[in-house]
Design an enzyme around this catalytic site. Structure first.
Site, PDB file in Angstrom:
ATOM      1  N   ARG A 278     -56.155 -13.265  -0.971  1.00  0.00           N
ATOM      2  CA  ARG A 278     -56.388 -14.541  -1.662  1.00  0.00           C
ATOM      3  C   ARG A 278     -55.873 -15.754  -1.071  1.00  0.00           C
ATOM      4  O   ARG A 278     -56.361 -16.551  -1.047  1.00  0.00           O
ATOM      5  CB  ARG A 278     -55.979 -14.417  -3.143  1.00  0.00           C
ATOM      6  CG  ARG A 278     -56.304 -15.280  -3.925  1.00  0.00           C
ATOM      7  CD  ARG A 278     -55.512 -15.302  -5.288  1.00  0.00           C
ATOM      8  NE  ARG A 278     -55.484 -14.118  -5.720  1.00  0.00           N
ATOM      9  CZ  ARG A 278     -56.323 -13.510  -6.641  1.00  0.00           C
ATOM     10  NH1 ARG A 278     -57.123 -14.235  -7.334  1.00  0.00           N
ATOM     11  NH2 ARG A 278     -56.151 -12.507  -7.379  1.00  0.00           N
ATOM     12  N   CYS A 343     -78.205 -13.072 -19.226  1.00  0.00           N
ATOM     13  CA  CYS A 343     -78.414 -12.762 -20.714  1.00  0.00           C
ATOM     14  C   CYS A 343     -76.915 -12.152 -21.142  1.00  0.00           C
ATOM     15  O   CYS A 343     -77.157 -10.898 -21.646  1.00  0.00           O
ATOM     16  CB  CYS A 343     -79.659 -11.774 -20.718  1.00  0.00           C
ATOM     17  SG  CYS A 343     -80.937 -12.667 -19.744  1.00  0.00           S
TER      18      CYS A 343
HETATM   19  N1  LLP Z   1     -53.000  -5.112  -0.545  1.00  0.00           N
HETATM   20  C1  LLP Z   1     -53.545  -4.051  -1.349  1.00  0.00           C
HETATM   21  C2  LLP Z   1     -53.196  -2.752  -1.275  1.00  0.00           C
HETATM   22  C3  LLP Z   1     -54.403  -4.740  -2.487  1.00  0.00           C
HETATM   23  O1  LLP Z   1     -54.723  -3.746  -3.365  1.00  0.00           O
HETATM   24  C4  LLP Z   1     -54.643  -5.919  -2.454  1.00  0.00           C
HETATM   25  C5  LLP Z   1     -55.698  -6.477  -3.229  1.00  0.00           C
HETATM   26  C6  LLP Z   1     -54.210  -6.681  -1.245  1.00  0.00           C
HETATM   27  C7  LLP Z   1     -53.482  -6.357  -0.196  1.00  0.00           C
HETATM   28  C8  LLP Z   1     -54.571  -8.201  -1.503  1.00  0.00           C
HETATM   29  O2  LLP Z   1     -54.221  -9.035  -2.325  1.00  0.00           O
HETATM   30  P1  LLP Z   1     -54.236 -10.567  -2.497  1.00  0.00           P
HETATM   31  O3  LLP Z   1     -53.208 -11.156  -1.453  1.00  0.00           O
HETATM   32  O4  LLP Z   1     -55.462 -10.964  -2.291  1.00  0.00           O
HETATM   33  O5  LLP Z   1     -53.598 -10.983  -3.764  1.00  0.00           O
HETATM   34  N2  LLP Z   1     -60.501  -9.212  -7.981  1.00  0.00           N
HETATM   35  C9  LLP Z   1     -59.174  -9.778  -8.126  1.00  0.00           C
HETATM   36  C10 LLP Z   1     -58.181  -9.587  -7.392  1.00  0.00           C
HETATM   37  C11 LLP Z   1     -58.027  -7.909  -7.030  1.00  0.00           C
HETATM   38  C12 LLP Z   1     -56.953  -7.664  -5.913  1.00  0.00           C
HETATM   39  C13 LLP Z   1     -56.836  -6.194  -5.483  1.00  0.00           C
HETATM   40  N3  LLP Z   1     -55.990  -5.825  -4.402  1.00  0.00           N
HETATM   41  C14 LLP Z   1     -59.433 -11.270  -8.324  1.00  0.00           C
HETATM   42  O6  LLP Z   1     -60.705 -11.917  -8.175  1.00  0.00           O
HETATM   43  O7  LLP Z   1     -58.457 -11.673  -8.802  1.00  0.00           O
END
Ligand code: LLP
Length: 445
Positions: A278, A343
């Protein structure tokens, strides 16, 4: 920090007016800024160097798997954190060297493990003891030991949406803390496994440093215990999870984050891997959408736009906020819901807030949509998934064509027995003659 700003009265991605992109490629359309994502990955890398220890940035491909994005990051020295065979093949296709790929994920199939081992990835982050059995058997067969890190669950529950917390005892992720030493020892004892260290990831969109510090101090304690047991530990994967600003959040800086990580692991002498998603991509992308209609009921005003929850599912799924701004500069605000064509009442982009007072036909932009935007889109309501454009300076590159409608059912099959019956020639059932031979026979049994 991003590169979406007004110039000469209209919103641009770097130097390219979004209006031009909408005219050329249609809407909805995801647009990414190359300068922003490159800046983020470089800052991440330099924050760790400044904190006293460099780290491999294994970009979390799930956040934005587009080949051009993954390639742009790989060109900066980034690797990839993948969680499926699809993501592994994608990372390789994008040109990420296998030696910079980490295979994470709670449910890896044997064929996925085999492919990872065949291509020689950096490490598997093992989350369940049964995975070791599979890896051992495959490694034995291939005659090459499997490099593994144990993803442990440190039992830290950060403040974030319930669906994206992963570090608590109640979550499905990681090897339970109490089992970690025994499982690690078992892996070290196997001639087919090569344990290199530990991994941990406690959740996503985390806005304070405290949970990271607590989790990593626990990990550091575990490293000392493993070493006291005579077991080698040389690498730590600290996961991702750092939050970003969507509305008025004040996330920790990358520099403070890196200082916290490095301080918590000080003196261990381990190599570091990070898995950000992110923080690299969210603010490097937007979703461009056109207003189809304005609609007013007695209670409410709506802007109905051409993107739906199939394009950007975060508001529907997590109640997530994405700022909505007009592409034309200087537009006043009004209270309205911005909703899509799908919808379901959950199909909103913005609810109950102040949004641009624009007319039908005008363009709006949902900010911070570069992470978990296009990657989570679907074909719900048989809608083609959006195109994606990568902007660099004054140039724009189409990096994903919008799907063709015919693609959507190209792999569907109507079985022969259904094709033997000719569909009725007319819609007899609607006010038609029920005795008509074209009407389907009434079922009595
Ligand atoms: N590493 C692992 C093992 C993870 O499960 C994830 C994210 C990351 C790294 C990366 O995390 P980040 O730096 O992006 O926070 N769909 C959700 C977010 C799901 C995150 C899943 N795992 C949303 O749109 O907020």
């Amino acid at each position: 920090m991003h590169h979406f700003h007004y110039r000469e009265g209209e919103l641009c991605a770097e130097e390219v007016p979004l209006r031009e992109l909408a005219e050329r490629h249609g809407t909805p359309l995801f647009v990414y800024s190359h300068a922003t994502l490159v800046r983020h990955v470089r800052r991440y890398q330099s924050a760790f160097r400044t904190a006293g220890q460099g780290a491999l940035i294994a970009f979390s491909v799930k956040a934005n798997p587009n080949l051009a994005i993954v390639r742009a990051l790989a060109n900066e020295g980034a690797g990839a954190d993948v969680v499926s065979l699809g993501e592994l093949e994608r990372a390789l296709a994008a040109g990420v060297p296998a030696g910079r790929i980490v295979f994470a994920g709670v449910g890896k199939r044997p064929d996925e493990l085999r492919r990872g081992l065949e291509v020689g990835i950096l490490q598997f982050n093992v989350e369940v003891e049964g995975e070791l059995d599979h890896l051992e058997a495959i490694a034995k067969e291939l005659g090459r030991p499997a490099p593994i890190a144990l993803r442990v669950n440190p039992d830290v529950t950060p403040q974030t949406h319930d669906y994206i917390r992963t570090g608590g005892k109640v979550n499905k992720f990681g090897i339970p803390w109490e089992r970690a030493r025994a499982v690690y020892a078992r892996a070290v004892a196997s001639p087919h496994l090569e344990p290199v260290g530990l991994a941990c990831h406690i959740g996503s969109q985390i806005l304070t440093l405290e949970p990271f510090r607590i989790a990593l101090e626990r990990i550091a304690g575990l490293v000392r215990e493993l070493r006291a047991d005579g077991l080698p530990v040389s690498r730590l994967d600290v996961g991702g999870g750092l939050g970003v600003r969507y509305r008025d959040e004040v996330p920790p800086s990358l520099e403070d984050y890196a200082d916290t990580v490095v301080a918590a692991l000080k003196g261990l002498g381990c190599e570091l891997i990070c898995e950000p998603g992110r923080v690299i991509m969210a603010n490097a992308g937007i979703l461009l959408t056109r207003v189809l209609y304005r609609k007013e009921t007695e209670q409410k005003r709506f802007l109905i736009v051409d993107q739906g929850m199939n394009d950007l599912s975060r508001p529907a799924l997590y109640g997530a906020y994405h700022e909505v701004i007009a592409v034309r500069e200087g537009v006043g605000l009004m209270e309205a819901d911005v909703v899509g064509p799908i919808c379901e009442t959950g199909d909103f982009l913005s609810r109950g807030g102040q949004v641009p007072d624009v007319a039908a036909g005008e363009l709006l932009c949902a900010m911070s949509a570069g992470a978990y935007g296009r990657s989570m889109s679907s074909n719900y309501n048989t809608r083609a998934r959006a195109g994606e454009v990568l902007v660099r300076g004054a140039e724009a590159f189409l990096v994903q064509e919008r799907e063709e409608l015919s693609d959507l059912w190209a792999r569907e099959i109507v079985p022969g027995f259904l094709s033997e019956v000719a569909p009725p020639a007319s819609t007899a059932a609607v006010g038609g003659d029920p005795e008509s031979p074209a009407a389907p026979p009434a079922s009595v049994d």
